[in-house]
Design an enzyme around this catalytic site. Structure first.
Site, PDB file in Angstrom:
ATOM      1  CB  SER A  12      61.934  41.637  29.885  1.00 45.25           C
ATOM      2  OG  SER A  12      61.080  42.929  29.938  1.00 45.25           O
TER       3      SER A  12
ATOM      4  CE1 TYR B 204      66.239  44.289  31.025  1.00 48.13           C
ATOM      5  CE2 TYR B 204      64.173  44.998  30.452  1.00 48.13           C
ATOM      6  CZ  TYR B 204      64.826  44.120  31.105  1.00 48.13           C
ATOM      7  OH  TYR B 204      64.276  43.225  32.200  1.00 48.13           O
TER       8      TYR B 204
END
Ligand SMILES: NC(=O)c1ccc[n+]([C@@H]2O[C@H](COP(=O)([O-])OP(=O)(O)OC[C@H]3O[C@@H](n4cnc5c(N)ncnc54)[C@H](OP(=O)(O)O)[C@@H]3O)[C@@H](O)[C@H]2O)c1
Length: 264
Positions: free
Chosen positions: A151, A173
């Site tokens: 990501s 994350y």
């Protein structure tokens, strides 16, 4: 036209919905036998839509070949069983797509160590374990591809005025995604001599999926600000079929990669 993954076997984690299901469907259309893995086998087992059964049904209805393995990536024995099921049903693993991830937008002050451990287990330890389980046969055959879905969060939230509008609390994350990218590069380096491609792949923009809809990163599944999931699937196919001597160790972005190869 010959199919690009004819006679190949691919494991795709997180294929009960979202990007993983899209990758599994495209790989199957391109001739791969696909093992789709996640926790949700049936409707009602998860609050988000999407099941392994539905992904397999769509693939087989279109003439493809797929099996579902219900498993929890946080469980090491389940990770081992996933690769064993691939061997039992199809004999080998040619492509591993570490797609599944969990993401909780919780500020660090409230982020429990149990959250930290759970996120690391699914997003980082499972890709490491699955890679470790498939590498020996790939080394023996001197062929294989591992794709770790990452990501843009790996690059950090940035600084400046948009901190007010961007969702906050994605620190862990982003940390695990930075980790998977470093893992990708190191593994690519280790496996270069065995003709095994290891790359990470992230979308250029938010992909509308049940996950991003739930986190309100998009307003709807056809939010025009988003990137259609097909682009991630097509980029994953490119990485699964590319020459490992020419394309490995890349921190790739879907649209940039497709443009680079004249496919967008
Ligand atoms: N969508 C985006 O815009 C975007 C942007 C950047 C990166 N990504 C990355 O792309 C990947 C897929 O994202 P997505 O938006 O498609 O996510 P999603 O809609 O939330 O789907 C996540 C998938 O992971 C599986 N999963 C979660 N925890 C699991 C566990 N413990 N064991 C087994 N499977 C598990 C889920 O299945 P079950 O719940 O059935 O287990 C589901 O199939 C992720 O790595 C994500 O970080 C997505």
């Amino acid at each position: 036209m010959p199919k690009q993954l004819e006679d190949k076997v691919a494991i795709v984690t997180g294929a009960s919905r979202g990007i993983g299901a899209e990758i599994a469907r495209l790989f199957a259309r391109e001739g791969a036998s696909v093992i789709v893995a996640a926790r949700t086998m049936e409707e009602g087992q998860h609050f988000l839509p999407g099941t392994l059964k539905a992904t397999v049904k769509e693939i087989t209805a279109a003439g493809g070949n797929a099996i579902a393995v219900q498993m929890d990536l946080a469980n090491e024995a389940d990770c081992k069983r996933l690769v064993e099921e691939a061997h039992k049903n199809f004999g080998s693993v040619d492509v591993l797509v570490n797609n599944a991830a969990v993401n909780w937008y919780i500020p660090i002050k409230d982020f429990k160590v149990s959250h930290w451990r759970a996120m690391l287990a699914v997003d980082l330890t499972a890709p490491f374990l699955l890679a470790q389980f498939v590498i020996p046969e790939m080394i023996e055959r001197k062929r294989g591809a591992i794709i770790n879905i990452s990501s843009g969060a790996s690059r950090g939230p940035g600084a400046g005025p948009d901190y007010k509008t961007k969702p906050r609390g994605g620190t862990v994350y982003g940390t695990v995604k930075a980790g998977i990218e470093r893992f990708t590069q190191g593994l690519a380096h280790e496996l270069f001599e065995y003709n095994i491609a290891v790359n990470s792949l992230a979308p250029n923009k938010v992909v509308p999926t049940p996950g991003t809809l739930h986190h309100k990163l998009v307003d709807s599944m056809d939010d025009p600000r988003g990137e259609p999931p097909e682009l991630m699937a097509r980029a994953a196919l490119l990485l699964a079929t590319a020459d490992p001597k020419k394309l490995t160790g890349r921190i790739a972005y879907s649209q940039d990669l497709l443009k680079e190869f004249g496919m967008l």
